[in-house]
Every structure is written in C-alpha cells, then in structure tokens.
Motif scaffolding. Sequence first.
Motif, PDB file in Angstrom:
ATOM      1  N   LYS A  25       0.823  -1.213   0.000  1.00  0.00           N
ATOM      2  CA  LYS A  25       0.000   0.000   0.000  1.00  0.00           C
ATOM      3  C   LYS A  25       0.858   1.265   0.000  1.00  0.00           C
ATOM      4  O   LYS A  25       0.373   2.343  -0.308  1.00  0.00           O
ATOM      5  CB  LYS A  25      -0.904   0.017   1.244  1.00  0.00           C
ATOM      6  N   THR A  26       2.125   1.119   0.356  1.00  0.00           N
ATOM      7  CA  THR A  26       3.045   2.266   0.349  1.00  0.00           C
ATOM      8  C   THR A  26       4.375   1.815  -0.237  1.00  0.00           C
ATOM      9  O   THR A  26       4.694   0.610  -0.264  1.00  0.00           O
ATOM     10  CB  THR A  26       3.288   2.800   1.768  1.00  0.00           C
ATOM     11  N   LEU A  27       5.167   2.763  -0.681  1.00  0.00           N
ATOM     12  CA  LEU A  27       6.480   2.433  -1.233  1.00  0.00           C
ATOM     13  C   LEU A  27       7.377   1.781  -0.193  1.00  0.00           C
ATOM     14  O   LEU A  27       8.237   0.953  -0.527  1.00  0.00           O
ATOM     15  CB  LEU A  27       7.159   3.693  -1.779  1.00  0.00           C
ATOM     16  N   GLU A  28       7.179   2.142   1.079  1.00  0.00           N
ATOM     17  CA  GLU A  28       8.000   1.575   2.144  1.00  0.00           C
ATOM     18  C   GLU A  28       7.786   0.068   2.287  1.00  0.00           C
ATOM     19  O   GLU A  28       8.643  -0.639   2.812  1.00  0.00           O
ATOM     20  CB  GLU A  28       7.694   2.270   3.476  1.00  0.00           C
ATOM     21  N   GLU A  29       6.643  -0.423   1.813  1.00  0.00           N
ATOM     22  CA  GLU A  29       6.358  -1.855   1.922  1.00  0.00           C
ATOM     23  C   GLU A  29       6.962  -2.660   0.778  1.00  0.00           C
ATOM     24  O   GLU A  29       6.975  -3.897   0.822  1.00  0.00           O
ATOM     25  CB  GLU A  29       4.840  -2.082   1.949  1.00  0.00           C
ATOM     26  N   VAL A  30       7.444  -1.992  -0.262  1.00  0.00           N
ATOM     27  CA  VAL A  30       8.055  -2.695  -1.392  1.00  0.00           C
ATOM     28  C   VAL A  30       9.382  -3.298  -0.945  1.00  0.00           C
ATOM     29  O   VAL A  30      10.210  -2.619  -0.342  1.00  0.00           O
ATOM     30  CB  VAL A  30       8.280  -1.739  -2.580  1.00  0.00           C
ATOM     31  N   VAL A  31       9.594  -4.585  -1.233  1.00  0.00           N
ATOM     32  CA  VAL A  31      10.804  -5.260  -0.774  1.00  0.00           C
ATOM     33  C   VAL A  31      11.805  -5.413  -1.922  1.00  0.00           C
ATOM     34  O   VAL A  31      11.427  -5.510  -3.089  1.00  0.00           O
ATOM     35  CB  VAL A  31      10.490  -6.652  -0.182  1.00  0.00           C
ATOM     36  N   GLY A  32      13.073  -5.407  -1.550  1.00  0.00           N
ATOM     37  CA  GLY A  32      14.127  -5.747  -2.501  1.00  0.00           C
ATOM     38  C   GLY A  32      14.582  -4.655  -3.439  1.00  0.00           C
ATOM     39  O   GLY A  32      15.468  -4.888  -4.258  1.00  0.00           O
ATOM     40  N   GLN A  33      14.005  -3.443  -3.333  1.00  0.00           N
ATOM     41  CA  GLN A  33      14.358  -2.385  -4.285  1.00  0.00           C
ATOM     42  C   GLN A  33      14.769  -1.106  -3.563  1.00  0.00           C
ATOM     43  O   GLN A  33      14.520  -0.001  -4.038  1.00  0.00           O
ATOM     44  CB  GLN A  33      13.179  -2.106  -5.240  1.00  0.00           C
ATOM     45  N   ASP A  34      15.415  -1.247  -2.418  1.00  0.00           N
ATOM     46  CA  ASP A  34      15.819  -0.066  -1.646  1.00  0.00           C
ATOM     47  C   ASP A  34      16.793   0.819  -2.405  1.00  0.00           C
ATOM     48  O   ASP A  34      16.865   2.025  -2.157  1.00  0.00           O
ATOM     49  CB  ASP A  34      16.456  -0.499  -0.318  1.00  0.00           C
ATOM     50  N   HIS A  35      17.566   0.208  -3.331  1.00  0.00           N
ATOM     51  CA  HIS A  35      18.520   1.013  -4.105  1.00  0.00           C
ATOM     52  C   HIS A  35      17.812   2.022  -5.009  1.00  0.00           C
ATOM     53  O   HIS A  35      18.441   2.980  -5.481  1.00  0.00           O
ATOM     54  CB  HIS A  35      19.408   0.102  -4.945  1.00  0.00           C
ATOM     55  N   LEU A  36      16.506   1.830  -5.243  1.00  0.00           N
ATOM     56  CA  LEU A  36      15.727   2.760  -6.073  1.00  0.00           C
ATOM     57  C   LEU A  36      14.837   3.673  -5.232  1.00  0.00           C
ATOM     58  O   LEU A  36      14.776   4.877  -5.472  1.00  0.00           O
ATOM     59  CB  LEU A  36      14.852   1.982  -7.071  1.00  0.00           C
ATOM     60  N   ILE A  37      14.144   3.076  -4.259  1.00  0.00           N
ATOM     61  CA  ILE A  37      13.122   3.851  -3.544  1.00  0.00           C
ATOM     62  C   ILE A  37      13.606   4.398  -2.208  1.00  0.00           C
ATOM     63  O   ILE A  37      12.895   5.169  -1.561  1.00  0.00           O
ATOM     64  CB  ILE A  37      11.846   2.995  -3.318  1.00  0.00           C
ATOM     65  N   GLY A  38      14.816   4.000  -1.794  1.00  0.00           N
ATOM     66  CA  GLY A  38      15.364   4.536  -0.551  1.00  0.00           C
ATOM     67  C   GLY A  38      15.686   6.014  -0.675  1.00  0.00           C
ATOM     68  O   GLY A  38      15.685   6.577  -1.780  1.00  0.00           O
ATOM     69  N   PRO A  39      15.986   6.692   0.427  1.00  0.00           N
ATOM     70  CA  PRO A  39      16.256   8.144   0.395  1.00  0.00           C
ATOM     71  C   PRO A  39      17.368   8.534  -0.561  1.00  0.00           C
ATOM     72  O   PRO A  39      17.330   9.608  -1.159  1.00  0.00           O
ATOM     73  CB  PRO A  39      16.643   8.454   1.858  1.00  0.00           C
ATOM     74  N   LYS A  40      18.367   7.655  -0.735  1.00  0.00           N
ATOM     75  CA  LYS A  40      19.487   7.970  -1.625  1.00  0.00           C
ATOM     76  C   LYS A  40      19.296   7.424  -3.038  1.00  0.00           C
ATOM     77  O   LYS A  40      20.127   7.667  -3.910  1.00  0.00           O
ATOM     78  CB  LYS A  40      20.782   7.421  -1.028  1.00  0.00           C
ATOM     79  N   GLY A  41      18.206   6.689  -3.250  1.00  0.00           N
ATOM     80  CA  GLY A  41      17.939   6.139  -4.568  1.00  0.00           C
ATOM     81  C   GLY A  41      17.339   7.179  -5.496  1.00  0.00           C
ATOM     82  O   GLY A  41      16.836   8.224  -5.052  1.00  0.00           O
ATOM     83  N   PRO A  42      17.346   6.939  -6.806  1.00  0.00           N
ATOM     84  CA  PRO A  42      16.826   7.920  -7.760  1.00  0.00           C
ATOM     85  C   PRO A  42      15.354   8.265  -7.547  1.00  0.00           C
ATOM     86  O   PRO A  42      14.975   9.432  -7.647  1.00  0.00           O
ATOM     87  CB  PRO A  42      17.059   7.258  -9.127  1.00  0.00           C
ATOM     88  N   LEU A  43      14.531   7.279  -7.238  1.00  0.00           N
ATOM     89  CA  LEU A  43      13.120   7.565  -6.986  1.00  0.00           C
ATOM     90  C   LEU A  43      12.943   8.291  -5.660  1.00  0.00           C
ATOM     91  O   LEU A  43      12.106   9.208  -5.557  1.00  0.00           O
ATOM     92  CB  LEU A  43      12.304   6.270  -6.988  1.00  0.00           C
ATOM     93  N   GLY A  44      13.721   7.897  -4.666  1.00  0.00           N
ATOM     94  CA  GLY A  44      13.654   8.588  -3.384  1.00  0.00           C
ATOM     95  C   GLY A  44      14.017  10.062  -3.511  1.00  0.00           C
ATOM     96  O   GLY A  44      13.362  10.936  -2.913  1.00  0.00           O
ATOM     97  N   ARG A  45      15.032  10.363  -4.318  1.00  0.00           N
ATOM     98  CA  ARG A  45      15.436  11.762  -4.522  1.00  0.00           C
ATOM     99  C   ARG A  45      14.370  12.539  -5.289  1.00  0.00           C
ATOM    100  O   ARG A  45      14.086  13.700  -4.988  1.00  0.00           O
ATOM    101  CB  ARG A  45      16.774  11.820  -5.245  1.00  0.00           C
ATOM    102  N   MET A  46      13.780  11.894  -6.305  1.00  0.00           N
ATOM    103  CA  MET A  46      12.714  12.568  -7.063  1.00  0.00           C
ATOM    104  C   MET A  46      11.547  12.921  -6.152  1.00  0.00           C
ATOM    105  O   MET A  46      11.014  14.042  -6.194  1.00  0.00           O
ATOM    106  CB  MET A  46      12.220  11.666  -8.203  1.00  0.00           C
ATOM    107  N   LEU A  47      11.121  11.965  -5.338  1.00  0.00           N
ATOM    108  CA  LEU A  47       9.968  12.194  -4.471  1.00  0.00           C
ATOM    109  C   LEU A  47      10.265  13.261  -3.420  1.00  0.00           C
ATOM    110  O   LEU A  47       9.373  14.027  -3.038  1.00  0.00           O
ATOM    111  CB  LEU A  47       9.565  10.879  -3.799  1.00  0.00           C
ATOM    112  N   ALA A  48      11.522  13.309  -2.959  1.00  0.00           N
ATOM    113  CA  ALA A  48      11.886  14.337  -1.984  1.00  0.00           C
ATOM    114  C   ALA A  48      11.741  15.734  -2.578  1.00  0.00           C
ATOM    115  O   ALA A  48      11.400  16.694  -1.876  1.00  0.00           O
ATOM    116  CB  ALA A  48      13.315  14.113  -1.493  1.00  0.00           C
ATOM    117  N   LYS A  49      11.958  15.843  -3.889  1.00  0.00           N
ATOM    118  CA  LYS A  49      11.817  17.134  -4.572  1.00  0.00           C
ATOM    119  C   LYS A  49      10.380  17.384  -5.019  1.00  0.00           C
ATOM    120  O   LYS A  49      10.062  18.484  -5.507  1.00  0.00           O
ATOM    121  CB  LYS A  49      12.742  17.189  -5.784  1.00  0.00           C
ATOM    122  N   GLY A  50       9.530  16.357  -4.923  1.00  0.00           N
ATOM    123  CA  GLY A  50       8.136  16.515  -5.319  1.00  0.00           C
ATOM    124  C   GLY A  50       7.907  16.496  -6.814  1.00  0.00           C
ATOM    125  O   GLY A  50       6.860  16.940  -7.287  1.00  0.00           O
TER     126      GLY A  50
END
Length: 434
Positions: A25-50
């Motif tokens: 139900k949330t990105l935090e529940e997605v497993v195995g892809q922290d390199h993308l959705i984590g704070p330092k990942g490309p998706l994490g950085r995009m979302l931080a900028k909105g």
Amino acid sequence: MSNLFEAAGLDEGAPRPLADRLRPKTLEEVVGQDHLIGPKGPLGRMLAKGHLSSIILWGPPGTGKTTIARLLADKVGLHFEPMSAIFSGVADLKKVFDAARGRRAVGKGTLLFVDEIHRFNRAQQDSFLPVMEDGTVTLVGATTENPSFELNAALLSRAQVLVLNRLDDASLEKLLERAEVHVGRKLPLDADARATLRAMADGDGRYMLGLAEEVFEVAGDHVLDTAGLIGAVQRRAPLYDKGREGHYNLVSALHKSVRGSDCDAALYWLARMLAGGEDPLYICRRMVRMAVEDIGLADPEALHQTLAAKEAYDFLGSPEGELAIAQALIYLATAPKSNAAYMAFGAAKRAAKETGSLNPPAHILNAPTRLMKDLGYGKGYVYDPDTPEGFSGQDYFPDEMEREQFYEPFERGFEREISKRLAYWQRLRQEKSK
C-alpha cells in the motif's frame, strides 16, 4: 468495464490471488528495491523534490514494477493510467493521450504506466515523444527486456532507466512472513522445504506467493518436507529466453568462466543453460570456439575433446550425452590458456588487407610448363626434408614485403615446445642468411 465494476464495489467479493491481496500500500512496503526507492535512490530523490520524471523500470517478472508505478502516482498526486502494450494499439494510445490532455486542462497530471513497453513497435514508441516533452504525461514504462536493444534511442533519451533487482532470499522470506500474517497461520513447510520454495521462485515474488497459496490450500495443517512440496506444486522452468538477453548473458557467463579457468562456475552455467532448454549442440559449438580462441596451441587436445563431446552427444542424446559435454567443459576450464593463435591470425589478416595482391616469391611457385620454368618459377627452391636440419631457412613472404612475426607463443602448456622450435629455426635462418 472492469473500472465500472470496481467503482460500484461489485468486485469486492470476487476471489483475488494472494499476491494481489498482499500488494504493498506504500512504497516503504516494497521489498528488494531499496537502491531505487530509498532516500538515496533515484526515486527517493525525485519524491523528496516533489517531481517525478519519466522512467523505464527494467527488471525480471515479479519484482514490483507495476506496484511501484501505482504507488508513485499516488505519492505525487497524478492520475494513474495503466495500459499493456500487448493488448493496445495506435487507437488506444490516441484515446489515452486525449484523456490526458483533458486532465491537464483542468490542472491534473497523468502518470501513464505501460506494461511490456518493449512490445510497441518503433512508430508506437515515437508517439510518446511529444506528450512526454510537453508534460501531458509522465511515462513509466515496464519491461523485462534490455531497453538498449528493445526501445528507441529517442525514447530512452527522454526517460531514465532504473534497474530492479530480482528478489533475494531475505526479500522473499519477508513476503512469506507477510503471507502468514495475512492468512493467520504458519506456512505448513519444514525449514528445508521453505528454503526450497524460495529457491523455486527464482527471484519472482508474485510467483512465490502463488506457490505459497497452493501450499496453504493443499497441505492444510500437515507440514510438508521438500519432497512433499515438490509433489504439491508444479516446479517452475528457470527464467531463460533462448532468443533474448538472458540467453546471451548465460553464454557470456559460461565462456568467461572457462576463460578464467573456473571449472566449477562453468559447470554451474552449463547446468543453468541445459535446465533452461538450451540446445546442447549449440553449447558444443560454443565450446569448440573456446578451444581454438582461448586455449589454442597451449593444449591442442582441447579441440579434440570438444569435437569428441559433440560426437558423443550425437550418439547418446540427452541426458546421458550431457555428461560428455560436462567432461569436455572441465577439460577446457582446466587447460592452459593462450590466445596467441587468435591474435596471430588477426594480425595476418590485417597485413593481408594492407599489402593487397602481392605475388608469392618465384622460387616457391610450381612450374608445370616450359614457359613458367623460363620465367624462373621454382628456381632455387630447396626441399626442406633434404637438408641436414630439415629446415632450409628460405623466405616465403612476397619479395616486396618485409618478413613479419605474427605468431608469438606464450610460455604455457604445449606452446613452450613450439616456442623452442621457433627460436631454433630463427637461429638457423640467421646462420643461413650470412
């Protein structure tokens, strides 16, 4: 039509696979892809900028591509518009683009998720370019195939390619634990069978949850061992497409393991290829190439071993003949390595191309006619076996060409002996030229 049923709440009683019921139900529940959705990942950085750019999600089946796309749309407040390239055509794309323009006119953006985007042809892929450039849609494409081979360069230049990992053992275990919480009881498998279930999934979370659902239904409260598990569910064929990138990746892994003298890794990749349905004779052809390209005269027997393996497989077939292939593979991996012949032939081809159509020297030409003898054909030729050393030292290069050394053997295996011979003949050549 399905959207109308969902809007009316008529789908709530419909049966849903366990994998769908456990969809994060949330990105935090997605497993195995922290390199993308984590704070330092490309998706994490995009979302931080909105702000979300167009992306291509490339990864194996069951790693969360669709889920991530849906959750990204929720996170940045975009309308989620899913479509599959398998079932859609130009008319469908036009409708989606028109609807997106209508939303944009009232201040609502669209995240267009295209599953199996590599299935679209070049013209269909090009149709995305204008709506991506003017911001009508934010494209999230999903593919199991290498985008470098399957997607247009123009599309790739406008979207960032993000690689999803196959789910590792720890990630698969997390999914099993979530399934147990959802179902309300432990998965009826012993420890070894549970590990086997994860291995059977081959990194595909969706597939593993499907297997787990079967186990819950079939086993009841009876705890299954590994044999019971395999009897209860269908074993999955390994992920291996002989016509696409997976094929070439395993071929490369096999070849480089042999070249690196790692017979254990080579045997593993051989087993993977055979389990995936690769033609054993294709593997034999690749091994013949290894014998002449990577081993060469460091061990001339390598070529005989690979050809014998091919003959043995032709004679015995599978599975008995596969042992002959494995034996030859071990021989190749443990043989001394030399690419001296490979490099020598390459150098000779370059020299032949540069020198053009130079004639052989007259003394090594046959003279079957009187005229040819009068022209000097064969004059001065020395028959090497008649010399005391069995070596005349004559020059066999064209008269207009300086002698070159193409072949330089290594001090490995049988090439040590060849090196000694060449050095001896070179010394005789110099003595006879005085």
